[in-house]
Design an enzyme around this catalytic site. Structure first.
Site, PDB file in Angstrom:
ATOM      1  N   SER A  14       0.849  -1.192   0.000  1.00 17.63           N
ATOM      2  CA  SER A  14       0.000   0.000   0.000  1.00 17.63           C
ATOM      3  C   SER A  14       0.885   1.243   0.000  1.00 17.63           C
ATOM      4  CB  SER A  14      -0.911  -0.008   1.223  1.00 17.63           C
ATOM      5  OG  SER A  14      -0.141   0.261   2.371  1.00 17.63           O
ATOM      6  N   LYS A  15       0.215   2.367  -0.102  1.00 18.73           N
ATOM      7  CA  LYS A  15       0.877   3.679  -0.193  1.00 18.73           C
ATOM      8  C   LYS A  15       1.999   3.856   0.820  1.00 18.73           C
ATOM      9  CE  LYS A  15      -0.788   5.682  -3.623  1.00 18.73           C
ATOM     10  NZ  LYS A  15       0.241   5.531  -4.649  1.00 18.73           N
ATOM     11  N   ARG A  16       1.760   3.323   2.022  1.00 12.32           N
ATOM     12  CA  ARG A  16       2.790   3.582   3.042  1.00 12.32           C
ATOM     13  C   ARG A  16       4.100   2.858   2.741  1.00 12.32           C
ATOM     14  NH1 ARG A  16       2.881  -0.447   6.914  1.00 12.32           N
ATOM     15  NH2 ARG A  16       1.250  -1.995   6.548  1.00 12.32           N
ATOM     16  N   GLY A  32       5.346   3.094  -0.242  1.00 14.40           N
ATOM     17  CA  GLY A  32       5.928   3.872  -1.341  1.00 14.40           C
ATOM     18  C   GLY A  32       5.089   3.690  -2.593  1.00 14.40           C
ATOM     19  N   GLU A  88       3.193   4.986 -11.221  1.00 14.25           N
ATOM     20  CA  GLU A  88       4.351   5.478 -10.455  1.00 14.25           C
ATOM     21  C   GLU A  88       5.651   4.801 -10.894  1.00 14.25           C
ATOM     22  OE1 GLU A  88       2.964   6.484  -6.006  1.00 14.25           O
ATOM     23  OE2 GLU A  88       2.024   4.713  -6.882  1.00 14.25           O
TER      24      GLU A  88
END
Ligand code: GLU
Length: 500
Positions: A250-252, A254, A260
């Site tokens: 997940s986003k946390r 990176g 991206e």
């Protein structure tokens, strides 16, 4: 074989979903089957056309072309759920008529109170079946008088729903834990479980390969196939892609989206190849293979049951391989967005500019980790300012070495009288003449030459850089390549400044 990838267009394509798409694609290509792209956009509040366009673009970028679906068409369309509402309505009516489904009039507040009470009593919360036995004629009358209602599936009691998952083996759920699921919401929109079965059924999907997060939906979907009297597809649930801490990526952690990684400068071939290696192996010591070869070897039975960790170092390793292995035109096409961003090229990019890029980029690509580093390597081609270079201590230091200024003067004079150094041989010949004139050799010769021609004390090989600079200097700004100061002008600028 007919398989599908069915993304919800509510954001960027997550690499875990891209891996699901890839495994579907590999399966279809392996078997000579059909790969379908269906857009699940019934969540009107969260779905956007921009997200759909981005997902479509990323799939194409990865090389996962579909045979049927949005933008492609096919005999089982439309392939966007928001365009299939009449089909869902008709199928909901069929289930109501066969009494496999019924109207439920319970308010959200009532359902919430019941849910809480069940939780408080230590029971798994599920719909208690309040409206199951309302007479169909009575329910229909309430609906036509305007009362709000959802449509629910009548889940058979006291049954085991069992399926043989192609990755996980036998999976079994007891119907007692399944509350009658909502098929159609009170606003008339189909719920996920309902739309997905109607679509997979009508689209004649034979194998559903998707993330493990959907495994608890599968018994509900199997009961729906039963209700329609349709043969169910085979199911395969893939373990989710994890971060280094073994929590779902997940986003946390990176970067998580294909977009991206694309913007970071990874090649599509590297990302696709790497995604195939998460939880699957094409063969001992044979990990870097093109997609068609991966497809030839692909077998769901050899996909790991357990979660795979996303390892960016391994992705970078694959990327370095593909940076060296890709052909020049493909590399140029993939590098253009990074060059545009730095205004090193502007559209339209002419064939002459493309030829130049095809000469220059492949040797640079062999010594970087990611495409995004290429503009930096080309910096000295496009940026030259003798005065500001001379204001920097390391440059002055280099030119203060014994004999350095004689090299600068000789180089200025030589280049003023010779054709541009558009290939390595011309550059070497010019260096040889300067050597002869000044007696300087080795570092005493090439350090000042580098400083004068690039404005830097180090960088890519001069054999590459000098012909790149001078062949670019011959192109007109209309070529689409940013104007480049030639070696002759560079040497003259330094010689002038040092003379005064
Ligand atoms: N739209 C669902 C998702 O994106 C698809 C699930 C499925 O493949 O059935 O998770």
């Amino acid at each position: 074989m007919r398989v599908r990838f069915a993304p919800s267009p509510t954001g960027q394509l997550h690499v875990g979903n891209a891996r699901t798409a890839l495994f579907n694609w590999l399966l279809a290509r392996h078997a000579g089957g059909t790969f379908i792209l269906r857009i699940e956009d019934t969540d009107a509040a969260r779905s956007t056309r921009a997200s759909e366009a981005a997902i479509v673009d990323d799939l194409r970028w990865l090389g996962l072309e579909w045979d049927e679906g949005v933008e492609k068409g096919g005999a089982h369309g439309p392939y966007r759920q928001s365009e299939r509402l009449a089909i869902y309505r008709q199928h909901a009516e069929a289930l109501l008529a066969s009494r496999h489904a019924y109207y439920c009039f319970c308010s959200a507040e009532k359902l919430e109170r019941e849910r809480k009470a069940m939780l408080d009593a230590g029971l798994p919360p599920r719909y208690p079946g309040t409206c199951r036995d309302i007479e169909p004629a009575n329910a229909a009358a309430r609906v036509s008088s305007g009362e709000a209602a959802v449509v629910r599936l009548r889940v058979p009691l006291e049954r085991d729903v069992v399926f043989d998952d192609m990755v996980r083996g036998l999976v079994s759920f007891h119907t007692d834990v399944i509350g009658d699921p909502v098929l159609v919401r009170s606003d008339g929109m189909p719920a996920y479980n309902f739309a997905v079965v109607v679509d997979d059924g009508l689209m004649e999907v034979t194998h559903v390969v998707r993330g493990e997060d959907h495994i608890s939906n599968t018994p509900r979907q199997l009961l729906l196939y039963e209700a329609f009297g349709w043969p169910p597809p085979r199911f395969a649930h893939l373990a989710l892609v994890m971060g280094p801490d073994h929590a779902p990526l997940s986003k946390r952690h990176g970067a998580t989206s294909v977009r991206e990684f694309r913007e970071k400068g990874y090649l599509p071939a590297a990302l696709a190849n790497y995604l195939a290696l998460i939880g699957w192996s094409p063969g001992e010591g044979e990990e870097l293979l093109p997609l068609d070869e991966l497809a030839r070897r692909f077998d769901l039975a050899t996909v790991a049951h357990s979660a795979g960790v996303f390892d960016e170092d391994k992705l970078a390793w694959a990327n370095r391989h593909y940076l060296k292995a890709s052909d020049a035109s493909a590399l140029v096409a993939l590098t253009l967005p990074f060059l545009r961003e730095r205004s090193m090229v502007v559209d339209p990019v002419s064939d002459l500019a493309r030829d130049w890029l095809r000469q220059v980029i492949p040797p640079m690509a062999g010594s970087v980790d990611r495409l995004s580093e290429i503009p930096e390597r080309l910096h000295t081609v496009f940026t030259f300012d003798a005065a500001s270079a001379l204001a920097r201590e390391p440059i002055r230091h280099e030119l203060d070495q014994p004999g350095a200024r004689r090299v600068v003067t000789a180089l200025g004079a030589d280049l003023a009288a010779s054709p541009r150094l558009t290939d390595r041989e011309r550059f070497r010949a010019a260096a040889a003449r300067v050597k002869e004139k000044t007696g300087a050799k080795g570092g005493a010769l090439f350090h000042p030459i580098r400083v004068v021609l690039t404005g830097e004390t180090q960088g890519p090989e001069l054999d590459l850089l000098v012909p790149a600079i001078d062949s670019a200097a011959e192109l007109s700004p209309a070529s689409g390549l940013q104007a480049v100061t030639g070696c002759r002008e560079r040497a003259a600028a330094f010689a002038n400044l040092l003379r005064t």
